[in-house]
Design a protein around this motif. Structure first.
Motif, short mmCIF file in Angstrom:
data_model
loop_
_atom_site.label_atom_id
_atom_site.label_comp_id
_atom_site.label_asym_id
_atom_site.label_seq_id
_atom_site.Cartn_x
_atom_site.Cartn_y
_atom_site.Cartn_z
N CYS A 108 0.26 27.11 88.41
CA CYS A 108 -0.26 27.78 87.72
C CYS A 108 -1.55 27.10 88.37
CB CYS A 108 0.53 27.61 86.41
SG CYS A 108 1.99 27.75 85.45
N SER B 94 -3.16 26.64 90.80
CA SER B 94 -4.14 26.87 91.04
C SER B 94 -5.20 27.51 89.98
CB SER B 94 -3.98 27.77 91.81
OG SER B 94 -3.55 28.87 91.91
N CYS B 95 -5.34 28.02 88.47
CA CYS B 95 -5.96 27.98 87.56
C CYS B 95 -5.79 28.08 86.26
CB CYS B 95 -5.47 29.86 87.51
SG CYS B 95 -5.69 31.17 89.39
N SER C 202 -9.56 28.45 86.72
CA SER C 202 -10.43 30.00 86.53
C SER C 202 -9.57 30.43 85.64
CB SER C 202 -9.86 31.31 88.31
OG SER C 202 -9.08 30.62 88.98
N LEU D 209 -4.76 25.22 79.14
CA LEU D 209 -3.10 25.37 78.60
C LEU D 209 -2.35 24.16 77.90
CD1 LEU D 209 -1.09 27.44 81.39
CD2 LEU D 209 -2.87 27.95 79.57
N GLY E 262 -6.16 33.96 73.79
CA GLY E 262 -7.57 34.33 74.01
C GLY E 262 -8.18 33.91 73.26
N VAL F 178 -9.44 29.72 73.66
CA VAL F 178 -9.90 28.81 74.33
C VAL F 178 -11.39 28.79 74.42
CG1 VAL F 178 -9.90 27.53 76.27
CG2 VAL F 178 -7.27 28.21 75.11
N PHE G 39 -14.18 30.04 77.13
CA PHE G 39 -13.42 30.48 78.51
C PHE G 39 -13.86 32.30 78.84
CE2 PHE G 39 -10.09 33.46 81.14
CZ PHE G 39 -10.19 32.77 82.14
N TYR H 89 -12.15 35.35 78.78
CA TYR H 89 -10.66 36.13 78.84
C TYR H 89 -10.95 37.83 79.05
CZ TYR H 89 -8.50 32.58 76.64
OH TYR H 89 -8.29 31.38 76.13
N TRP I 184 5.17 36.18 78.85
CA TRP I 184 4.01 36.79 79.57
C TRP I 184 3.88 36.48 80.63
CZ3 TRP I 184 -1.22 38.34 78.97
CH2 TRP I 184 -2.25 37.56 79.39
N LYS J 35 -6.70 39.45 83.10
CA LYS J 35 -7.29 38.98 84.02
C LYS J 35 -6.34 38.05 84.65
CE LYS J 35 -12.17 38.03 82.87
NZ LYS J 35 -13.26 36.78 82.72
N LEU K 171 5.31 35.12 87.40
CA LEU K 171 6.41 33.88 87.89
C LEU K 171 7.90 34.84 87.52
CD1 LEU K 171 7.02 31.38 88.24
CD2 LEU K 171 7.09 30.75 85.67
N ILE L 177 8.86 26.64 81.23
CA ILE L 177 7.68 26.82 81.57
C ILE L 177 6.50 26.37 80.35
CG2 ILE L 177 5.49 27.72 81.66
CD1 ILE L 177 5.05 26.90 84.06
N LEU M 200 5.25 23.04 78.53
CA LEU M 200 3.71 23.13 78.03
C LEU M 200 3.99 22.83 76.85
CD1 LEU M 200 2.65 26.40 78.49
CD2 LEU M 200 1.72 24.70 79.52
C1 HEC Z 1 -4.41 33.03 89.45
C2 HEC Z 1 -5.18 32.59 88.61
C3 HEC Z 1 -3.36 32.31 87.69
C4 HEC Z 1 -2.19 31.87 88.18
C5 HEC Z 1 -1.71 31.43 89.59
C6 HEC Z 1 -2.04 31.83 86.53
N1 HEC Z 1 -2.73 32.21 85.56
FE1 HEC Z 1 -3.03 31.66 83.85
N2 HEC Z 1 -4.33 33.04 82.95
C7 HEC Z 1 -5.05 33.11 84.51
C8 HEC Z 1 -6.30 33.82 83.54
C9 HEC Z 1 -7.10 34.46 84.41
C10 HEC Z 1 -5.82 33.82 82.07
C11 HEC Z 1 -6.71 34.94 81.06
C12 HEC Z 1 -5.93 36.53 81.04
C13 HEC Z 1 -6.71 37.45 80.05
O1 HEC Z 1 -8.06 36.81 80.17
O2 HEC Z 1 -6.37 38.31 80.16
C14 HEC Z 1 -4.61 33.44 82.07
C15 HEC Z 1 -4.12 33.01 80.96
C16 HEC Z 1 -2.99 32.44 80.77
C17 HEC Z 1 -2.31 32.25 79.18
C18 HEC Z 1 -3.06 32.94 78.51
C19 HEC Z 1 -4.10 32.04 77.55
C20 HEC Z 1 -4.54 31.83 76.25
O3 HEC Z 1 -5.66 31.53 76.04
O4 HEC Z 1 -4.44 33.17 75.89
C21 HEC Z 1 -1.63 31.55 79.59
C22 HEC Z 1 -0.41 31.46 78.37
C23 HEC Z 1 -1.13 31.33 80.67
N3 HEC Z 1 -2.55 32.18 81.48
C24 HEC Z 1 -0.25 30.75 81.22
C25 HEC Z 1 0.35 30.36 82.66
C26 HEC Z 1 1.53 29.78 83.15
C27 HEC Z 1 1.82 28.98 82.23
C28 HEC Z 1 1.01 30.23 84.19
C29 HEC Z 1 2.03 29.41 86.08
C30 HEC Z 1 3.21 29.53 85.63
C31 HEC Z 1 -0.28 30.87 84.88
N4 HEC Z 1 -0.58 30.97 84.07
C32 HEC Z 1 -0.16 31.12 86.27
C33 HEC Z 1 -4.97 33.29 85.79
C34 HEC Z 1 -3.58 32.56 86.10
#
Ligand code: HEC
Length: 140
Positions: free
Chosen positions: A37, A39-40, A57, A61, A70, A72, A75, A77, A99, A119, A124, A131, A135
């Motif tokens: 996770c 990298s982002c 990006s 979390l 959605g 924070v 950011f 979204y 999710w 986005k 996973l 995870i 968290l």
């Molecule tokens: C390539 C980039 C990337 C990776 C890798 C990634 N995410 Fe995300 N994640 C995002 C983005 C961009 C959003 C915003 C999604 C949207 O707006 O639809 C997001 C949204 C989320 C959210 C919702 C946040 C909210 O404020 O509601 C969660 C929870 C989340 N990610 C958990 C994880 C976890 C846990 C991992 C690893 C298992 C992970 N993400 C891996 C890019 C990534």
């Protein structure tokens, strides 16, 4: 809406999970998975202390469990994740595990909209419960 949430929670019961929104995840295993996770996403507390380094990006979390999806600040979204949060989606451990498996499918299901998009393109396949537990442990 509420009915969809309950249906999703029920779906997750095949994995070790409980209907009260808690999962049986292992936080230590989750810590290892968080590498995927990073990298982002980073984890930084409300007073700005970085608890786990990572990219920007995706949203910070910290404190995700119990927070409206959605929401924070600062950011940008997808409109669909914001819509889900406004419709009442609040992250619990079970929903968050669901999710990360497939964010797009999750939003389509929860919004009942076959065109909904997220986005977050990452999926996973295994370890969503771990995870979630990680968290939770990082937000206490
Ligand atoms: C390539 C980039 C990337 C990776 C890798 C990634 N995410 Fe995300 N994640 C995002 C983005 C961009 C959003 C915003 C999604 C949207 O707006 O639809 C997001 C949204 C989320 C959210 C919702 C946040 C909210 O404020 O509601 C969660 C929870 C989340 N990610 C958990 C994880 C976890 C846990 C991992 C690893 C298992 C992970 N993400 C891996 C890019 C990534």
């Amino acid at each position: 809406m509420i009915r969809t949430l309950v249906a999703i929670a029920a779906l997750s019961l095949s994995a070790p999970a409980f209907a009260d929104g808690h999962s049986a995840g292992d936080a230590e295993a989750g810590a290892k998975l968080f590498k995927k996770c990073k990298s982002c996403h980073m984890i930084a507390s409300d007073d700005g202390e970085v608890l786990a380094k990572g990219g920007k990006s995706g949203p910070n979390l910290y404190g995700m469990i119990g927070r409206a999806a959605g929401s924070v600040g600062g950011f940008k979204y997808s409109k669909d994740l914001v819509a889900a949060g406004e419709a009442g989606l609040v992250w619990d451990e079970v929903l968050l595990a669901e999710w990360v498996k497939d964010p797009k499918a999750f939003l389509r299901n929860i919004l009942d909209d076959p065109k909904a998009k997220s986005k977050m393109s990452f999926k996973l396949k295994k370890g969503g419960d771990d995870i979630s537990a990680y968290l939770v442990s990082m937000s206490q």
